[in-house]
Motif scaffolding. Structure first.
Motif, PDB file in Angstrom:
ATOM      1  N   MET A   1     -21.277  -3.191 -56.842  1.00  0.00           N
ATOM      2  CA  MET A   1     -20.830  -4.634 -57.927  1.00  0.00           C
ATOM      3  C   MET A   1     -21.368  -5.977 -57.527  1.00  0.00           C
ATOM      4  O   MET A   1     -20.754  -6.394 -58.355  1.00  0.00           O
ATOM      5  N   HIS A   2     -21.720  -5.289 -56.869  1.00  0.00           N
ATOM      6  CA  HIS A   2     -21.989  -7.275 -56.443  1.00  0.00           C
ATOM      7  C   HIS A   2     -21.768  -8.221 -55.434  1.00  0.00           C
ATOM      8  O   HIS A   2     -21.742  -9.775 -55.936  1.00  0.00           O
ATOM      9  N   LEU A   3     -20.122  -7.826 -54.968  1.00  0.00           N
ATOM     10  CA  LEU A   3     -19.332  -8.864 -54.821  1.00  0.00           C
ATOM     11  C   LEU A   3     -19.453  -9.426 -53.550  1.00  0.00           C
ATOM     12  O   LEU A   3     -18.666  -9.972 -52.624  1.00  0.00           O
ATOM     13  N   GLY A   4     -20.982  -9.369 -52.759  1.00  0.00           N
ATOM     14  CA  GLY A   4     -20.830 -10.156 -51.394  1.00  0.00           C
ATOM     15  C   GLY A   4     -22.026  -9.451 -50.756  1.00  0.00           C
ATOM     16  O   GLY A   4     -22.774  -8.415 -51.379  1.00  0.00           O
ATOM     17  N   SER A   5     -22.291  -9.917 -49.983  1.00  0.00           N
ATOM     18  CA  SER A   5     -23.417  -9.650 -49.194  1.00  0.00           C
ATOM     19  C   SER A   5     -23.318  -8.355 -48.703  1.00  0.00           C
ATOM     20  O   SER A   5     -22.241  -8.071 -48.160  1.00  0.00           O
ATOM     21  N   ARG A   6     -24.120  -7.647 -48.184  1.00  0.00           N
ATOM     22  CA  ARG A   6     -23.564  -5.937 -47.994  1.00  0.00           C
ATOM     23  C   ARG A   6     -23.659  -6.331 -46.640  1.00  0.00           C
ATOM     24  O   ARG A   6     -22.822  -5.652 -45.240  1.00  0.00           O
ATOM     25  N   LEU A   7     -23.874  -7.255 -45.298  1.00  0.00           N
ATOM     26  CA  LEU A   7     -23.168  -7.451 -44.044  1.00  0.00           C
ATOM     27  C   LEU A   7     -21.547  -7.743 -44.221  1.00  0.00           C
ATOM     28  O   LEU A   7     -20.627  -7.129 -44.051  1.00  0.00           O
ATOM     29  N   THR A   8     -21.617  -8.400 -44.966  1.00  0.00           N
ATOM     30  CA  THR A   8     -20.059  -8.879 -44.769  1.00  0.00           C
ATOM     31  C   THR A   8     -19.121  -7.840 -45.874  1.00  0.00           C
ATOM     32  O   THR A   8     -18.144  -7.500 -45.140  1.00  0.00           O
ATOM     33  N   LEU A   9     -19.441  -7.270 -46.478  1.00  0.00           N
ATOM     34  CA  LEU A   9     -18.946  -6.131 -47.200  1.00  0.00           C
ATOM     35  C   LEU A   9     -18.604  -4.763 -46.074  1.00  0.00           C
ATOM     36  O   LEU A   9     -17.722  -4.713 -46.076  1.00  0.00           O
ATOM     37  N   ALA A  10     -19.774  -4.228 -45.262  1.00  0.00           N
ATOM     38  CA  ALA A  10     -19.975  -3.588 -44.393  1.00  0.00           C
ATOM     39  C   ALA A  10     -18.759  -4.053 -43.287  1.00  0.00           C
ATOM     40  O   ALA A  10     -17.800  -2.719 -43.071  1.00  0.00           O
ATOM     41  N   TRP A  11     -18.512  -5.351 -42.744  1.00  0.00           N
ATOM     42  CA  TRP A  11     -17.741  -5.664 -41.270  1.00  0.00           C
ATOM     43  C   TRP A  11     -16.394  -5.168 -42.647  1.00  0.00           C
ATOM     44  O   TRP A  11     -15.279  -5.526 -41.321  1.00  0.00           O
ATOM     45  N   LEU A  12     -15.629  -6.425 -43.281  1.00  0.00           N
ATOM     46  CA  LEU A  12     -14.999  -5.919 -44.394  1.00  0.00           C
ATOM     47  C   LEU A  12     -14.578  -4.681 -44.461  1.00  0.00           C
ATOM     48  O   LEU A  12     -12.991  -3.740 -43.864  1.00  0.00           O
ATOM     49  N   SER A  13     -15.017  -3.368 -44.711  1.00  0.00           N
ATOM     50  CA  SER A  13     -14.517  -1.870 -45.522  1.00  0.00           C
ATOM     51  C   SER A  13     -15.005  -1.562 -43.999  1.00  0.00           C
ATOM     52  O   SER A  13     -13.525  -0.282 -43.511  1.00  0.00           O
ATOM     53  N   TYR A  14     -15.675  -1.656 -43.537  1.00  0.00           N
ATOM     54  CA  TYR A  14     -15.459  -0.581 -41.685  1.00  0.00           C
ATOM     55  C   TYR A  14     -15.119  -1.184 -41.471  1.00  0.00           C
ATOM     56  O   TYR A  14     -14.052  -0.805 -39.789  1.00  0.00           O
ATOM     57  N   GLY A  15     -14.764  -2.742 -41.177  1.00  0.00           N
ATOM     58  CA  GLY A  15     -13.061  -2.997 -40.640  1.00  0.00           C
ATOM     59  C   GLY A  15     -12.364  -2.705 -40.796  1.00  0.00           C
ATOM     60  O   GLY A  15     -11.847  -2.136 -39.924  1.00  0.00           O
ATOM     61  N   LEU A  16     -11.883  -2.120 -41.544  1.00  0.00           N
ATOM     62  CA  LEU A  16     -10.890  -1.502 -41.944  1.00  0.00           C
ATOM     63  C   LEU A  16     -10.336  -0.378 -41.796  1.00  0.00           C
ATOM     64  O   LEU A  16      -9.415   0.035 -41.480  1.00  0.00           O
ATOM     65  N   GLY A  17     -11.427   0.644 -41.736  1.00  0.00           N
ATOM     66  CA  GLY A  17     -11.774   1.701 -41.373  1.00  0.00           C
ATOM     67  C   GLY A  17     -11.373   1.955 -40.027  1.00  0.00           C
ATOM     68  O   GLY A  17     -10.129   2.484 -39.123  1.00  0.00           O
ATOM     69  N   GLY A  18     -12.520   0.870 -39.328  1.00  0.00           N
ATOM     70  CA  GLY A  18     -11.569   0.929 -37.918  1.00  0.00           C
ATOM     71  C   GLY A  18     -10.425   0.748 -37.234  1.00  0.00           C
ATOM     72  O   GLY A  18      -9.815   0.808 -36.411  1.00  0.00           O
ATOM     73  N   ALA A  19      -9.902  -0.648 -38.246  1.00  0.00           N
ATOM     74  CA  ALA A  19      -8.193  -1.033 -37.851  1.00  0.00           C
ATOM     75  C   ALA A  19      -7.241   0.576 -38.171  1.00  0.00           C
ATOM     76  O   ALA A  19      -6.679   0.808 -37.120  1.00  0.00           O
ATOM     77  N   VAL A  20      -7.225   0.913 -38.843  1.00  0.00           N
ATOM     78  CA  VAL A  20      -6.717   2.452 -39.281  1.00  0.00           C
ATOM     79  C   VAL A  20      -6.861   3.293 -38.071  1.00  0.00           C
ATOM     80  O   VAL A  20      -5.899   3.203 -37.427  1.00  0.00           O
ATOM     81  N   THR A  21      -8.442   3.188 -37.582  1.00  0.00           N
ATOM     82  CA  THR A  21      -8.068   4.492 -36.560  1.00  0.00           C
ATOM     83  C   THR A  21      -7.463   3.936 -35.168  1.00  0.00           C
ATOM     84  O   THR A  21      -6.955   4.645 -34.486  1.00  0.00           O
ATOM     85  N   VAL A  22      -8.087   2.356 -34.696  1.00  0.00           N
ATOM     86  CA  VAL A  22      -6.649   2.167 -34.031  1.00  0.00           C
ATOM     87  C   VAL A  22      -5.436   1.671 -34.044  1.00  0.00           C
ATOM     88  O   VAL A  22      -5.154   2.401 -32.976  1.00  0.00           O
ATOM     89  N   ALA A  23      -5.117   1.906 -34.746  1.00  0.00           N
ATOM     90  CA  ALA A  23      -3.750   2.249 -35.251  1.00  0.00           C
ATOM     91  C   ALA A  23      -3.020   2.766 -35.749  1.00  0.00           C
ATOM     92  O   ALA A  23      -1.774   3.111 -34.445  1.00  0.00           O
ATOM     93  N   THR A  24      -3.609   3.730 -35.812  1.00  0.00           N
ATOM     94  CA  THR A  24      -3.162   5.332 -35.858  1.00  0.00           C
ATOM     95  C   THR A  24      -3.072   5.949 -34.419  1.00  0.00           C
ATOM     96  O   THR A  24      -2.331   6.966 -34.286  1.00  0.00           O
ATOM     97  N   THR A  25      -4.714   5.477 -33.701  1.00  0.00           N
ATOM     98  CA  THR A  25      -4.145   5.841 -32.028  1.00  0.00           C
ATOM     99  C   THR A  25      -2.949   5.518 -30.863  1.00  0.00           C
ATOM    100  O   THR A  25      -2.598   5.970 -31.148  1.00  0.00           O
ATOM    101  N   ALA A  26      -3.096   4.292 -31.264  1.00  0.00           N
ATOM    102  CA  ALA A  26      -1.600   3.588 -30.673  1.00  0.00           C
ATOM    103  C   ALA A  26      -0.482   4.733 -30.869  1.00  0.00           C
ATOM    104  O   ALA A  26       0.036   4.170 -29.814  1.00  0.00           O
TER     105      ALA A  26
END
Length: 65
Positions: free
Chosen positions: A33-58
């Motif tokens: 959808m061209h809603l931002g730069s690839r780096l920004t979108l990667a940080w947002l989406s994969y950061g969310l996946g990482g946060a869910v994984t860390v929260a689940t582990t905790a």
């Protein structure tokens, strides 16, 4: 089931895999959808996946044995 160490590992694997799969789908959709730069979108989406994984582990570690 969640009190047994093997059960915790299974729950973590299932939840983490779904989280990372969802993060990948969100990233690809936002990129198409061209809603931002690839780096920004990667940080947002994969950061969310990482946060869910860390929260689940905790959470699973907080559940007593």
């Amino acid at each position: 089931f969640a009190r047994h160490p093997l059960g915790k590992l299974v729950l973590l694997a299932v939840i983490a895999l779904f989280a990372w799969h969802g993060a990948e789908r969100i990233y690809l959709t936002l990129k198409d959808m061209h809603l931002g730069s690839r780096l920004t979108l990667a940080w947002l989406s994969y950061g969310l996946g990482g946060a869910v994984t860390v929260a689940t582990t905790a959470t699973l570690l907080a559940i007593g044995f």
